[in-house]
Design an enzyme around this catalytic site. Structure first.
Site, PDB file in Angstrom:
ATOM      1  N   ASP A 135       0.805  -1.346  -0.144  1.00  0.00           N
ATOM      2  CA  ASP A 135      -0.004  -0.120  -0.015  1.00  0.00           C
ATOM      3  C   ASP A 135       0.902   1.199  -0.142  1.00  0.00           C
ATOM      4  O   ASP A 135       1.635   1.543   0.883  1.00  0.00           O
ATOM      5  CB  ASP A 135      -0.910  -0.129   1.397  1.00  0.00           C
ATOM      6  CG  ASP A 135      -1.912   0.758   1.415  1.00  0.00           C
ATOM      7  OD1 ASP A 135      -2.415   1.159   0.075  1.00  0.00           O
ATOM      8  OD2 ASP A 135      -2.142   1.687   2.159  1.00  0.00           O
ATOM      9  N   THR A 175      -3.137   5.346  -4.099  1.00  0.00           N
ATOM     10  CA  THR A 175      -2.022   6.244  -3.762  1.00  0.00           C
ATOM     11  C   THR A 175      -0.794   6.195  -4.351  1.00  0.00           C
ATOM     12  O   THR A 175       0.006   7.046  -4.531  1.00  0.00           O
ATOM     13  CB  THR A 175      -1.832   6.074  -2.072  1.00  0.00           C
ATOM     14  OG1 THR A 175      -1.720   4.691  -1.867  1.00  0.00           O
ATOM     15  CG2 THR A 175      -3.082   6.231  -1.488  1.00  0.00           C
ATOM     16  N   THR A 176      -0.514   5.004  -4.602  1.00  0.00           N
ATOM     17  CA  THR A 176       0.781   4.373  -5.418  1.00  0.00           C
ATOM     18  C   THR A 176       0.899   5.375  -6.748  1.00  0.00           C
ATOM     19  O   THR A 176       1.836   6.042  -7.193  1.00  0.00           O
ATOM     20  CB  THR A 176       0.928   2.862  -5.627  1.00  0.00           C
ATOM     21  OG1 THR A 176       0.882   2.542  -4.405  1.00  0.00           O
ATOM     22  CG2 THR A 176       2.367   2.788  -6.192  1.00  0.00           C
ATOM     23  N   ASP A 211      -8.740   0.338   1.573  1.00  0.00           N
ATOM     24  CA  ASP A 211      -8.996   0.864   0.372  1.00  0.00           C
ATOM     25  C   ASP A 211     -10.140   0.579  -0.437  1.00  0.00           C
ATOM     26  O   ASP A 211     -10.729   1.130  -1.277  1.00  0.00           O
ATOM     27  CB  ASP A 211      -7.711   0.154  -0.792  1.00  0.00           C
ATOM     28  CG  ASP A 211      -6.444   0.560  -0.399  1.00  0.00           C
ATOM     29  OD1 ASP A 211      -6.301   1.367   0.556  1.00  0.00           O
ATOM     30  OD2 ASP A 211      -5.433   0.482  -0.955  1.00  0.00           O
TER      31      ASP A 211
HETATM   32  P1  ADP Z   1      -2.600   2.375  -6.127  1.00  0.00           P
HETATM   33  O1  ADP Z   1      -2.296   2.399  -4.625  1.00  0.00           O
HETATM   34  O2  ADP Z   1      -2.474   3.297  -6.971  1.00  0.00           O
HETATM   35  O3  ADP Z   1      -4.210   2.074  -6.104  1.00  0.00           O
HETATM   36  P2  ADP Z   1      -2.427  -0.349  -6.971  1.00  0.00           P
HETATM   37  O4  ADP Z   1      -1.385  -1.206  -6.530  1.00  0.00           O
HETATM   38  O5  ADP Z   1      -3.715  -0.989  -6.176  1.00  0.00           O
HETATM   39  O6  ADP Z   1      -1.844   1.174  -6.729  1.00  0.00           O
HETATM   40  O7  ADP Z   1      -2.659  -0.412  -8.468  1.00  0.00           O
HETATM   41  C1  ADP Z   1      -3.581   0.328  -9.183  1.00  0.00           C
HETATM   42  C2  ADP Z   1      -3.463   0.034 -10.592  1.00  0.00           C
HETATM   43  O8  ADP Z   1      -3.709  -1.343 -10.889  1.00  0.00           O
HETATM   44  C3  ADP Z   1      -4.622   0.852 -11.281  1.00  0.00           C
HETATM   45  O9  ADP Z   1      -4.102   1.451 -12.425  1.00  0.00           O
HETATM   46  C4  ADP Z   1      -5.487  -0.233 -11.735  1.00  0.00           C
HETATM   47  O10 ADP Z   1      -6.340   0.134 -12.896  1.00  0.00           O
HETATM   48  C5  ADP Z   1      -4.532  -1.495 -12.068  1.00  0.00           C
HETATM   49  N1  ADP Z   1      -5.351  -2.851 -11.803  1.00  0.00           N
HETATM   50  C6  ADP Z   1      -6.114  -3.261 -10.760  1.00  0.00           C
HETATM   51  N2  ADP Z   1      -6.616  -4.323 -11.217  1.00  0.00           N
HETATM   52  C7  ADP Z   1      -6.185  -4.781 -12.421  1.00  0.00           C
HETATM   53  C8  ADP Z   1      -6.539  -5.990 -13.251  1.00  0.00           C
HETATM   54  N3  ADP Z   1      -7.038  -7.053 -12.942  1.00  0.00           N
HETATM   55  N4  ADP Z   1      -5.793  -5.709 -14.332  1.00  0.00           N
HETATM   56  C9  ADP Z   1      -5.043  -4.748 -14.574  1.00  0.00           C
HETATM   57  N5  ADP Z   1      -4.800  -3.586 -14.038  1.00  0.00           N
HETATM   58  C10 ADP Z   1      -5.490  -3.755 -12.795  1.00  0.00           C
HETATM   59 MG    MG Z   2      -5.371   0.240  -5.151  1.00  0.00          MG
END
Ligand code: ADP
Ligand code: MG
Length: 552
Positions: free
Chosen positions: A61, A94-95, A386
């Site tokens: 996270d 957040t990332t 989240d």
């Molecule tokens: P953040 O802290 O930004 O939410 P995450 O590690 O949760 O970081 O990653 C979010 C990213 O992953 C977003 O761009 C989201 O669209 C993408 N994402 C989430 N699930 C999938 C999936 N099943 N396939 C492709 N991309 C995904």
């Molecule tokens: Mg996320």
């Protein structure tokens, strides 16, 4: 006037000016972004953080990582704030927000080298961000508040790649149900969703209790374990004899007097218990103490009583059962009792707790999260946070976007078109902004072990061909329609990320002078070797003081 330099700063302070200041800030911002980059997306990796006391956190996270990392550099702190704002506003993304911010700085660096002025850059970035927000609103999909399928998909997308992943279906059920339960006319207050973490069992055994779980036992063994169709009294006070304010001394001259005195106290306590029974209560929650004697009489009346209930639980109990808390049993009457279909003392993970369930209007819920170890549950809890955030945001705004890099690629194309209409050097900044957004699909590809160039080329082609929702399937490497795959995120996750990332980048770029009272250093240095040689890098920053500190 002589040529003597005027010294206005103390010897300890350090000053970095002009291009050096800009470069220092850019490097610091980039370093922060770099440190969370590998955690992005479904195939992102986790990080293990160990603090100075040896506590371990394993997490994916963004905001947790950055707040635990002990970052100590003013510019880096501003990027950390981007993550914090994102967390407060939406709870997810957040990332992404931090990674975009870092990339905006990185793109800016190149333009600054070409002698584009920072103010021009800032102006262009702001214009681009505004245009991007509008473009996102255009491609957003409307969601109905009772469209359970899409709400589930949103809940599940937020959990992808986190520890919670293998129980995603169950957990997203719990998340959607919780948010829907606590939603009322005033909106959605996720504080009414309590999460209880229980070590033992597997994540699949997690469950939702619609009602309240009080982390206490009944006050006496002689009381019943449970009460069905129970009238619930909530006393925000005590069932004890009030100590007198002044130090009253009771002079006992003969044994009869003492006995009388005690009898009187006992009668008072008995009276209290009777008041509870007379009001018709089957269950009693008290925020303060219950005297032993009162306990005895309550037990005789067959009342299940709990003492020292936390004030947050008092609020929750009142909300859930409809009871009106009173400060003294004297005020207790039938009208201020609440109701619960079941109040029972049960064991979870070796702890006895009181479950208040089957309430008429469960406006508060408790999610019991189970997991094999404490670290596992902690990370599941963060994923749930989240997920609760995105479901809440979706219900509030009613607008979502397909994920997987789709919005960023779409925006990037739209911004390049828009750039043509922007005159002057700002145009270059808008184009740089468009390039910067592609860091999201690029990173998703990299983290999935795919070739980022190939993936981007394919994504761009799909979007050029009119497929707004084309995103990257991190598991197969194909570009697919993310809406068919059910990968959705609230619109606000993206708009907020772009807004805060832009604000932070612009703010840093406009700084041409850093005057510090002490030493400037970034303590996190796990990416040191990725820093360009020379002025940048965290090691470099720490050492900067020597050359530049001092006076003006
Ligand atoms: P953040 O802290 O930004 O939410 P995450 O590690 O949760 O970081 O990653 C979010 C990213 O992953 C977003 O761009 C989201 O669209 C993408 N994402 C989430 N699930 C999938 C999936 N099943 N396939 C492709 N991309 C995904
Ligand atoms: Mg996320």
């Amino acid at each position: 006037m002589g040529n003597q330099p005027l010294i206005v700063l103390s010897d300890d302070s350090q000053r970095t000016s002009g291009k050096d200041a800009q470069s220092m800030n850019i490097q610091a911002g980039k370093a922060v972004a770099e440190s969370v980059r590998t955690t992005l997306g479904p195939k992102g990796m986790d990080k293990m953080l160990v603090d100075s006391t040896g506590n371990v956190i394993v997490t994916n996270d963004g905001v947790t990582l950055l707040s635990e990392m002990d970052i100590d550099h003013p510019a880096a702190d501003m990027i950390v704030e981007v993550a914090e704002t994102q967390e407060d506003e939406v709870g997810d993304g957040t990332t992404s927000a931090v990674v975009i911010s870092g990339e905006l700085l990185s793109q800016a660096e190149e333009l600054l080298e070409q002698d584009i002025h920072a103010t021009t850059l800032a102006q262009g970035y702001r214009q681009a961000a505004e245009e991007a927000t509008e473009a996102l609103e255009e491609i957003a999909i409307d969601v109905d508040e009772d469209d359970d399928e899409i709400l589930h998909q949103i809940a599940a997308t937020a959990m992808t790649g986190k520890g919670a992943e293998n129980a995603r279906d169950l957990l997203s059920d719990l998340v959607v149900q919780s948010v829907q339960t606590v939603a009322d006319d005033d909106g959605i207050d996720t504080d009414n969703i309590k999460v209880e973490k229980v070590v033992g069992g597997s994540i699949e055994n997690s469950e939702l209790v619609e009602g309240v779980i009080v982390d206490k036992e009944r006050v006496s063994e002689n009381m019943p374990y449970f009460a069905e169709d129970a009238n619930v009294a909530v006393v925000d006070g005590a069932l004890e004899i009030q100590e007198t304010e002044i130090d009253a001394e009771v002079n006992v001259t003969d044994p009869d007097q003492l006995e009388q005195f005690l009898e009187q106290e006992e009668a008072q306590l008995k009276e209290m218990a009777e008041q509870v029974a007379d009001a018709g209560a089957d269950v009693l929650f008290v925020s303060s103490g219950i005297d032993d004697m009162a306990q005895h009489y309550l037990a005789q009346e067959g009342i299940l009583a709990v003492r020292r209930v936390k004030s947050s639980d008092v609020t929750q109990l009142a909300r859930a059962t409809g009871a009106t808390p009173v400060t003294s049993v004297d005020d207790l009457s039938e009208e201020n009792l609440g109701f619960a279909g079941s109040v029972a003392q049960k064991e979870i993970a070796g702890d006895q707790r009181i479950f208040v369930e089957d309430v008429e209007d469960a406006q508060a819920v408790t999610m019991i999260l189970r997991g094999g170890t404490e670290h596992v549950i902690d990370e599941v809890d963060r994923a749930i946070e989240d997920s609760l955030g995105v479901v809440r945001t979706t219900l509030e705004d009613g607008k979502v976007l397909a994920g997987g890099g789709a919005p960023e690629v779409e925006l990037s194309l739209a911004l390049r078109d828009y750039a043509d209409s922007v005159g002057g050097r700002e145009q270059l900044a808008v184009e740089a902004f468009a390039d910067a957004l592609e860091v999201i699909p690029r990173t998703l590809a990299e983290n999935a072990g795919l070739d980022p160039i190939d993936s981007l080329v394919e994504l761009r082609a799909d979007h050029d061909g009119g497929n707004e929702a084309a995103g990257l399937d991190a598991f197969t490497g194909d570009t697919i329609d993310m809406s068919e795959e059910g990968v959705y995120e609230p619109l606000r996750v993206k708009t907020q990320a772009i807004e805060s990332a832009t604000e932070a980048a612009v703010m840093l770029l406009r700084i041409d002078d850093v005057i510090a009272a002490g030493d400037l250093a970034v303590q996190d240095n796990d990416d040191e070797d990725e820093m360009p040689p020379g002025g940048g890098g965290m090691g470099g920053m720490g050492g900067m003081g020597g050359g530049m500190g001092g006076m003006m």
